[in-house]
Design a protein around this motif. Structure first.
Motif, PDB file in Angstrom:
ATOM      1  N   LEU A  18      42.694  25.891 -55.215  1.00  0.00           N
ATOM      2  CA  LEU A  18      41.610  26.431 -54.403  1.00  0.00           C
ATOM      3  C   LEU A  18      40.819  27.512 -55.140  1.00  0.00           C
ATOM      4  O   LEU A  18      39.637  27.709 -54.866  1.00  0.00           O
ATOM      5  N   GLU A  19      41.458  28.182 -56.094  1.00  0.00           N
ATOM      6  CA  GLU A  19      40.724  29.184 -56.880  1.00  0.00           C
ATOM      7  C   GLU A  19      39.623  28.532 -57.717  1.00  0.00           C
ATOM      8  O   GLU A  19      38.578  29.151 -57.967  1.00  0.00           O
ATOM      9  N   LEU A  74      44.686  18.543 -50.457  1.00  0.00           N
ATOM     10  CA  LEU A  74      43.563  19.480 -50.501  1.00  0.00           C
ATOM     11  C   LEU A  74      42.236  18.781 -50.252  1.00  0.00           C
ATOM     12  O   LEU A  74      41.251  19.431 -49.896  1.00  0.00           O
ATOM     13  N   ASP A  87      36.651  17.129 -50.590  1.00  0.00           N
ATOM     14  CA  ASP A  87      37.161  17.730 -49.364  1.00  0.00           C
ATOM     15  C   ASP A  87      36.128  17.869 -48.254  1.00  0.00           C
ATOM     16  O   ASP A  87      36.395  18.505 -47.238  1.00  0.00           O
ATOM     17  N   LYS A 118      37.816  25.955 -56.758  1.00  0.00           N
ATOM     18  CA  LYS A 118      36.710  25.761 -55.817  1.00  0.00           C
ATOM     19  C   LYS A 118      35.976  27.070 -55.572  1.00  0.00           C
ATOM     20  O   LYS A 118      34.735  27.115 -55.571  1.00  0.00           O
ATOM     21  N   ALA A 119      36.716  28.155 -55.379  1.00  0.00           N
ATOM     22  CA  ALA A 119      36.082  29.451 -55.101  1.00  0.00           C
ATOM     23  C   ALA A 119      35.216  29.897 -56.270  1.00  0.00           C
ATOM     24  O   ALA A 119      34.090  30.387 -56.081  1.00  0.00           O
ATOM     25  N   TYR A 144      34.905  20.621 -58.768  1.00  0.00           N
ATOM     26  CA  TYR A 144      36.117  21.429 -58.827  1.00  0.00           C
ATOM     27  C   TYR A 144      37.366  20.591 -58.574  1.00  0.00           C
ATOM     28  O   TYR A 144      38.454  21.126 -58.389  1.00  0.00           O
TER      29      TYR A 144
END
Length: 344
Positions: free
Chosen positions: A136-137, A18, A182, A139-140, A178
């Motif tokens: 990824l949630e 990721l 990336d 990060k969101a 987070y």
């Protein structure tokens, strides 16, 4: 239950993937004798499994004579990389550095990031890494909150315990954590899940009341009796209360530097898998307390340096203090109400 070496390597594969690690990338693992060897091995194994070019950079430890205790966050600024240009160049040559040693708040870390190299700090125990494995949630969630913080010009915190504190924003950038490095030049920390910025210089004003159950880091202790901090023109001017207040005041005074009393970053936690109780479940030498910094709905503020974002305060004492049951508003709109996240 303990995390196996196989599981730890699989977790690193997930996080490095990721973080955009693949066969085109070079990965440096930064370590010293106090690094967790299981984390070092898992990072190197996972990077190799992803096809990356992997190498290690090992440095001898550095002990600041002002250090009290051995928490990695207790003294910031000088690190084993200080005054070591050859090692710095070796790290700048990588696409991603996995830091198992702690460069946070050092000028060298800023220079490495400015070169475009990404950095991921990993120093917590494997079981904590597993519980807060980045997705990824995360990060969101943090990125959405960052858009609100970026657009705000005022930050205010209140609580039933008596906190009434405010600051102006805009002089310094918003930082997010987070758990994934990336993007070029990005620093992050696994595990994490929070965001913060810094008050405009001299603008932090008001009263912060640390209530029973709030957490003092790097002490890794829960407040047992209320502590009142009076803040004027960006600095803690007085600390009132019982034993906890005396302990905090004496510790900060030990550094003989007025800049340690400055307000540093302010923000809030957004990690639902972080636990307020976790500090009480670990030996003090096991971890640096990322659960406390990240648990959802906390008000997290810090003291001391702001060199991380180009500010003038390069001071060694950095306190992180997560608080519960606070209400946080940005330009008058609530984002946290009595410790419950309400936006975004």
């Amino acid at each position: 239950m303990p995390v196996s070496n196989t599981q730890l390597t699989q977790m690193f594969e997930h996080v490095l993937k990721l973080s955009k690690v693949d066969q085109t990338q070079s990965v440096a693992v930064l370590k010293s004798h106090y690094s967790n060897p299981r984390i070092v091995d898992a990072a190197m194994d996972a990077a190799q499994r992803l096809g990356a070019r992997v190498y290690g950079v090992e440095l001898p430890a550095y002990n600041d004579p002002r250090t009290i205790g051995n928490d990695l966050t207790a003294i910031v600024g000088n690190t084993p990389l200080t005054g070591h240009p050859a090692a710095k160049q070796a790290l700048m040559a990588a696409d991603l550095v996995v830091d198992t040693m702690m460069l946070l708040h050092s000028p060298e870390q800023g220079e490495i990031l400015a070169s475009g190299t990404r950095m991921l700090l990993v120093v917590e125990p494997p079981e904590m890494l597993a519980r807060m494995l980045p997705i990824l949630e995360d990060k969101a969630r943090v990125s959405a909150a960052a858009e609100l913080l970026k657009s705000a010009s005022t930050f205010r915190v209140t609580s039933k315990a008596g906190t009434d504190f405010g600051a102006r924003l805009g002089q310094y950038p918003v930082m997010t954590e987070y758990g994934l490095a990336d993007e070029p030049g990005r620093w992050d920390h696994w595990p994490s899940g929070f965001l913060f910025s810094w008050p405009n210089e001299g603008s932090a004003e008001g009263t912060i009341v640390l209530d029973v159950g709030d957490i003092l880091l790097p002490f890794k202790t829960y407040v047992k009796s209320p502590v009142t901090l009076e803040i004027r023109e960006g600095y803690i001017r007085s600390i009132h209360g019982g034993f906890d207040a005396d302990f905090l005041r004496s510790y900060m005074a030990h550094f003989k530097d007025p800049e340690v009393f400055a307000l540093s970053h302010i923000g809030w936690g957004l990690q639902p898998r972080a636990e307020w109780t976790a500090v009480g479940m670990h030996d003090k030498n096991d971890a640096i307390g990322m659960d406390a910094r990240a648990f959802e709905g906390n008000f997290l503020f810090s003291t001391g340096p702001n060199t991380e974002v180009g500010g003038p305060r390069n001071t060694p004492c950095h306190m992180d203090i997560p608080m519960r049951h606070c209400t946080i508003t940005l330009d008058g709109t609530a984002v946290v109400v009595e410790g419950q996240v309400v936006a975004p």
